[in-house]
Design an enzyme around this catalytic site. Structure first.
Site, mmCIF file in Angstrom:
data_model
loop_
_atom_site.group_PDB
_atom_site.id
_atom_site.type_symbol
_atom_site.label_atom_id
_atom_site.label_comp_id
_atom_site.label_asym_id
_atom_site.label_seq_id
_atom_site.Cartn_x
_atom_site.Cartn_y
_atom_site.Cartn_z
ATOM 1 C CG ASP A 57 17.283 28.497 -102.261
ATOM 2 O OD1 ASP A 57 17.642 27.332 -101.996
ATOM 3 O OD2 ASP A 57 16.320 29.048 -101.695
ATOM 4 C CG ASN A 84 31.344 25.291 -97.959
ATOM 5 O OD1 ASN A 84 31.827 24.767 -96.967
ATOM 6 N ND2 ASN A 84 30.701 26.458 -97.900
ATOM 7 C CB SER A 135 31.015 14.580 -96.208
ATOM 8 O OG SER A 135 30.155 13.738 -95.477
ATOM 9 C CE1 TYR A 149 24.891 18.166 -91.709
ATOM 10 C CE2 TYR A 149 25.990 16.803 -90.066
ATOM 11 C CZ TYR A 149 26.037 17.794 -91.031
ATOM 12 O OH TYR A 149 27.227 18.418 -91.321
ATOM 13 C CE LYS A 153 26.761 17.361 -94.787
ATOM 14 N NZ LYS A 153 27.314 18.229 -95.864
#
Length: 280
Positions: A57, A84, A135, A149, A153
C-alpha cells in the site's frame, strides 16, 4: 535482447498489468506490487519465478522500503523502476474531504517519491538503472474538477525532473510518461469523487464529475500500445526526459505550454522592473 528485471507498482490492472504481461511474455523478470496478491495469482501460476510479487500500500512508507529492498535482495539486480500505481480524485477543490486529499497525496505523490528514494541507493550501487515515472497530460495542463489530481501529478513531475538531473552523472536515467485517456479501469474503477456540492453543478468543475459518472466518450488510447511504448522507452539512450502518448495528450500539453509561454513572454519588461539597477 538480454533479460531485464523490472520493478513495477500496481500490476493488477491498467498500464501496470499490460506492461507486466508483455514483459513476462517476452522473457523478462518482473517484480510487481499490488495491495492484494490474489489479484495476480494467474500471473504467478503462469510465469513462476520470473514473476516476483509483493503486497504494498503506497500510503505506508515503511512498507515501501521493506518491499523495494526485498525485491533487490531476492532478484539481485533491478534494471528498471516503474512508478505506475496511482488513481484519480476528482471534484471541485471544496468538494473533496480532508481524508480524500491526504490519501491522494500519500498515494500519487509521496508514494512515488518514496519508491524512487528507496530504489536510488540500489541503482547507484549497480552503477546503472532507469526510472520511469507515470504521469499524464494532467501533469502539465490543468482542468477544472481535477485540482487534487493535478496537484499530485505536477508535484511528481517536478520531483522526477529534478532527480533526473541529480542522478544522470551516476548512470541512472529518469523518464516521465504522459499518456492521454486510455481504455483502462481509470474512469470506471479506480477514479474517486468528492461529495457533490450543488453550487458547482452548473460550473466548469462539473465536467470531471460528469465524465466519471457517465463514462464520457470512449478514450482514444489503446492500453496495450501505451504499455509497449513505455517499455520501448527504456531502450532509448539517453533516457528521454518525457514521453507523450496519445493524440489527445499531445494536443492538450501543446496548447497548455503555448499559452503559458505566451503569458510569461508578455511580462518580459515588467518582470525586470523588480531588479536592482544595473551595477548596484
Amino acid at each position: 535482447m538480454p533479460q531485464r528485471t523490472w520493478f513495477i507498482t500496481g500490476v493488477n490492472s491498467g498500464f501496470g498489468r499490460a506492461m507486466t504481461e508483455q514483459l513476462l511474455e517476452r522473457g523478462d523478470r518482473v517484480a510487481g506490487t499490488v495491495r492484494n496478491v490474489d489479484s495476480v495469482k494467474d500471473l504467478t501460476d503462469k510465469y513462476g519465478e520470473n514473476f516476483w510479487v509483493g503486497s504494498l500500500d503506497l500510503t505506508h512508507t515503511a512498507d515501501i522500503r521493506t518491499v523495494v529492498d526485498q525485491a533487490f535482495t531476492d532478484l539481485g539486480t533491478v534494471d528498471v523502476i516503474v512508478n505506475n500505481a496511482g488513481y484519480g480524485l476528482f471534484g471541485a477543490a471544496e468538494e473533496l474531504t480532508d481524508e480524500q486529499v491526504e490519501h491522494a497525496i500519500d498515494t500519487n505523490l509521496l508514494g512515488s517519491i518514496q519508491i524512487i528514494r528507496t530504489a536510488l541507493p540500489h541503482l547507484r550501487a549497480q552503477g546503472a538503472g532507469r526510472i520511469i515515472q507515470l504521469s499524464t497530460f494532467g501533469g502539465q495542463a490543468a482542468m477544472p474538477g481535477g485540482s487534487m489530481y493535478h496537484a499530485t501529478k505536477w508535484g511528481v513531475e517536478g520531483f522526477a525532473e529534478a532527480v533526473s538531473i541529480e542522478v544522470a552523472p551516476l548512470g541512472i536515467g529518469v523518464t516521465i510518461v504522459e499518456p492521454g485517456g486510455a481504455r483502462t479501469e481509470f474512469r470506471n474503477g479506480s477514479a474517486k469523487l468528492g461529495p457533490a456540492i450543488e453550487a458547482y453543478a452548473a460550473t466548469p468543475a462539473a465536467f470531471a464529475r460528469n465524465m466519471i459518472t457517465t463514462g464520457g466518450t470512449p478514450a482514444v488510447g489503446d492500453p496495450a500500445k501505451i504499455a509497449a511504448a513505455i517499455i520501448d522507452s527504456a531502450d532509448q539512450n539517453p533516457a528521454p526526459k518525457r514521453v507523450v502518448l496519445g493524440s489527445d495528450s499531445f494536443g492538450i500539453i501543446s496548447g497548455a505550454l503555448t499559452a503559458r509561454l505566451a503569458d510569461v513572454q508578455s511580462q518580459k519588461d515588467s518582470a525586470a522592473l523588480t531588479d536592482f539597477p544595473a551595477g548596484a
